[in-house]
Design a protein around this motif. Structure first.
Motif, mmCIF file in Angstrom:
data_model
loop_
_atom_site.group_PDB
_atom_site.id
_atom_site.type_symbol
_atom_site.label_atom_id
_atom_site.label_comp_id
_atom_site.label_asym_id
_atom_site.label_seq_id
_atom_site.Cartn_x
_atom_site.Cartn_y
_atom_site.Cartn_z
ATOM 1 N N LEU A 87 70.203 75.040 -15.195
ATOM 2 C CA LEU A 87 70.037 74.263 -16.427
ATOM 3 C C LEU A 87 71.382 73.774 -16.968
ATOM 4 N N LEU A 88 72.390 74.633 -16.913
ATOM 5 C CA LEU A 88 73.708 74.238 -17.416
ATOM 6 C C LEU A 88 74.350 73.171 -16.537
ATOM 7 N N ALA A 89 74.179 73.309 -15.221
ATOM 8 C CA ALA A 89 74.736 72.298 -14.313
ATOM 9 C C ALA A 89 74.005 70.967 -14.488
ATOM 10 N N ARG A 90 72.708 71.024 -14.676
ATOM 11 C CA ARG A 90 71.916 69.806 -14.932
ATOM 12 C C ARG A 90 72.432 69.111 -16.190
ATOM 13 N N ARG A 91 72.668 69.899 -17.229
ATOM 14 C CA ARG A 91 73.179 69.342 -18.486
ATOM 15 C C ARG A 91 74.527 68.646 -18.268
ATOM 16 N N TRP A 92 75.407 69.284 -17.485
ATOM 17 C CA TRP A 92 76.730 68.687 -17.236
ATOM 18 C C TRP A 92 76.593 67.361 -16.488
ATOM 19 N N CYS A 93 75.741 67.343 -15.471
ATOM 20 C CA CYS A 93 75.563 66.119 -14.680
ATOM 21 C C CYS A 93 75.042 64.981 -15.553
ATOM 22 N N LEU A 94 74.067 65.262 -16.393
ATOM 23 C CA LEU A 94 73.501 64.214 -17.242
ATOM 24 C C LEU A 94 74.500 63.740 -18.288
ATOM 25 N N LYS A 95 75.220 64.684 -18.857
ATOM 26 C CA LYS A 95 76.212 64.315 -19.868
ATOM 27 C C LYS A 95 77.289 63.411 -19.286
ATOM 28 N N ASN A 96 77.678 63.680 -18.029
ATOM 29 C CA ASN A 96 78.757 62.930 -17.391
ATOM 30 C C ASN A 96 78.257 61.815 -16.477
ATOM 31 N N LYS A 97 76.927 61.571 -16.528
ATOM 32 C CA LYS A 97 76.308 60.514 -15.722
ATOM 33 C C LYS A 97 76.648 60.667 -14.233
ATOM 34 N N VAL A 98 76.542 61.911 -13.765
ATOM 35 C CA VAL A 98 76.799 62.232 -12.358
ATOM 36 C C VAL A 98 75.462 62.434 -11.649
ATOM 37 N N SER A 99 75.237 61.696 -10.590
ATOM 38 C CA SER A 99 74.011 61.870 -9.811
ATOM 39 C C SER A 99 74.008 63.259 -9.160
ATOM 40 N N PHE A 100 72.825 63.836 -9.027
ATOM 41 C CA PHE A 100 72.740 65.162 -8.401
ATOM 42 C C PHE A 100 71.404 65.317 -7.704
ATOM 43 N N SER A 101 71.351 66.275 -6.803
ATOM 44 C CA SER A 101 70.110 66.611 -6.108
ATOM 45 C C SER A 101 69.680 68.016 -6.520
ATOM 46 N N THR A 102 68.397 68.297 -6.324
ATOM 47 C CA THR A 102 67.851 69.629 -6.576
ATOM 48 C C THR A 102 67.037 70.046 -5.359
ATOM 49 N N SER A 103 66.549 71.272 -5.391
ATOM 50 C CA SER A 103 65.620 71.710 -4.339
ATOM 51 C C SER A 103 64.546 72.579 -4.968
ATOM 52 N N TYR A 104 63.368 72.557 -4.342
ATOM 53 C CA TYR A 104 62.218 73.306 -4.847
ATOM 54 C C TYR A 104 61.927 74.403 -3.825
ATOM 55 N N HIS A 105 62.508 75.584 -4.071
ATOM 56 C CA HIS A 105 62.378 76.696 -3.127
ATOM 57 C C HIS A 105 61.162 77.568 -3.409
ATOM 58 N N THR A 106 60.827 77.692 -4.699
ATOM 59 C CA THR A 106 59.811 78.655 -5.130
ATOM 60 C C THR A 106 58.801 77.959 -6.016
ATOM 61 N N ARG A 107 57.543 78.344 -5.898
ATOM 62 C CA ARG A 107 56.538 77.803 -6.821
ATOM 63 C C ARG A 107 56.812 78.391 -8.202
ATOM 64 N N PHE A 108 57.735 77.772 -8.889
ATOM 65 C CA PHE A 108 58.229 78.289 -10.160
ATOM 66 C C PHE A 108 57.108 78.521 -11.176
ATOM 67 N N PRO A 109 56.183 77.577 -11.383
ATOM 68 C CA PRO A 109 55.133 77.828 -12.386
ATOM 69 C C PRO A 109 54.303 79.071 -12.073
ATOM 70 N N GLU A 110 53.886 79.203 -10.811
ATOM 71 C CA GLU A 110 53.064 80.350 -10.432
ATOM 72 C C GLU A 110 53.865 81.650 -10.506
ATOM 73 N N TYR A 111 55.129 81.580 -10.127
ATOM 74 C CA TYR A 111 56.002 82.755 -10.137
ATOM 75 C C TYR A 111 56.168 83.289 -11.553
ATOM 76 N N VAL A 112 56.441 82.395 -12.508
ATOM 77 C CA VAL A 112 56.643 82.814 -13.895
ATOM 78 C C VAL A 112 55.321 83.248 -14.529
ATOM 79 N N ALA A 113 54.253 82.485 -14.246
ATOM 80 C CA ALA A 113 52.953 82.800 -14.862
ATOM 81 C C ALA A 113 52.430 84.158 -14.419
ATOM 82 N N ALA A 114 52.848 84.616 -13.231
ATOM 83 C CA ALA A 114 52.413 85.931 -12.751
ATOM 84 C C ALA A 114 53.057 87.065 -13.541
ATOM 85 N N ARG A 115 54.130 86.752 -14.283
ATOM 86 C CA ARG A 115 54.874 87.785 -14.994
ATOM 87 C C ARG A 115 54.809 87.658 -16.517
ATOM 88 N N PHE A 116 54.610 86.444 -16.995
ATOM 89 C CA PHE A 116 54.642 86.211 -18.438
ATOM 90 C C PHE A 116 53.433 85.370 -18.855
#
Length: 348
Positions: A87-116
């Protein structure tokens, strides 16, 4: 010269598919002459993740992450995870108008919903908000790409995985490996709720069920399934020897986006049994004779007993870290050449 900063909330001492994928990719990038800088939880103080203390959440400031990126001066930024550092790196890239890539390694919604107790539609909105801010979101398989596209993710790029075929290899079979009766049905996994391990451990199967790995659910699983043999965490050659003694590798997860352990098992000459879901359906090719997929996991296990160890190894040989890393490098270069997108507010 290409210089890549990779930001990840998943790193040592964690042992999981995210860490292994980045670790192997970094090794190949170095061989290609690419300079890589890592921003990981090891660089900051951290606190244990609620319900999963083995995962540490970084306590980092925006300025600290900004300084780390700016000091290295990357030509490309890749954000591997949706955690505090991501999240912090994303914020820096957007603030400085730097293009960036991400990756989707884990089913984040299902992973979090299983715990919270968080509505999954909120979590899916967060995933769209996070990844669509970048110029390319890397996914491992075609089925995952289709799934995420339906959820509204854009600029999806393919990044497959590889396997160390020298380490994970067929080895002579022992009559009674680990002193246990064959057939050996084995899984190698982080012992956590999202891995769906009871679906395998509760099955009525011939021979012996074996689990390699550790995690927060280990004590509960050992109490619940006293007939199952838990070998604990193994790495390196010890892990390779364990894989090679299995008759069938069982992958019960319904939420993984790929399944690196599937490749490790195949490279060891072990047929795979799994549900026909994202990950297994992308790796276990129909008619390959390298494994069995079935909605009934017990049936998949029994069918896999009839598969060929030679076919399993042959299928694994299609996956190399060199090829996967070339994909990764092409993706970060592609993302760098795009203008940062305009950002709508997340819709729930």
């Amino acid at each position: 010269m290409t210089k890549i900063t990779i930001v990840t909330d998943a790193w040592y001492p964690q042992v999981n598919g995210v860490v292994r994928s980045i670790e192997n990719t970094n090794r190949e990038l170095e061989r290609m002459g690419i300079e890589v800088s890592m921003i990981t939880p090891l660089d900051f103080s951290s606190v244990p993740c609620p319900t999963y203390p083995e995962i540490r959440l970084s306590v980092a400031s925006y300025s600290a992450v900004a300084r780390a990126i700016e000091k290295f001066g990357p030509t490309s930024v890749h954000i591997a995870t949706e955690g505090p550092l991501g999240l912090l790196a994303r914020r820096w890239c957007l603030k400085n108008k730097v293009s960036f890539s991400t990756s989707y390694h884990t089913r984040f919604p299902e992973y979090v919903a299983a715990r919270f107790p968080i509505p999954i539609r909120w979590l899916r909105a967060f995933v769209r908000w996070f990844h669509n801010a970048g110029n390319g979101c890397m996914v491992a398989t075609a089925s995952l790409e289709r799934e995420l596209s339906k959820l509204g993710l854009r600029n999806l790029l393919r990044w497959s995985r590889g396997i160390d075929q020298a380490l994970f290899r067929p080895q002579p079979l022992e009559a009674e490996p680990f002193g246990l009766q064959r057939p050996i049905f084995m899984t190698v996994s982080r012992l956590a709720v999202e891995k769906n391990l009871p679906a395998f451990l509760s099955l009525d199967l011939p021979g012996t069920k074996v689990v390699v790995g550790d995690g927060p659910e280990r004590a509960n699983l050992q109490r619940q399934f006293p007939d199952v043999h838990f070998l604990g965490m193994k790495t390196g050659e010890d892990l390779a020897r364990a894989y090679a003694q299995a008759d069938v590798f069982v992958f019960p997860s319904l939420t993984d986006t790929f399944g690196n352990t599937i490749l490790e098992a195949l490279a060891s000459g072990v047929p795979v049994a799994a549900y026909p879901v994202t990950g297994p359906i992308d790796i276990i090719e129909e008619g390959s004779g390298a494994g069995a997929l079935h909605p009934d996991l017990r049936q998949a296990c029994l069918n896999a007993l009839n598969c060929s160890r030679e076919n399993a190894r042959r299928l694994a040989e299609h996956y190399t870290w060199t090829a996967a890393t070339r994909q990764f490098l092409d993706n970060v270069v592609t993302a760098r050449g795009k203008r940062p997108p305009s950002l709508p507010s997340p819709s729930i």
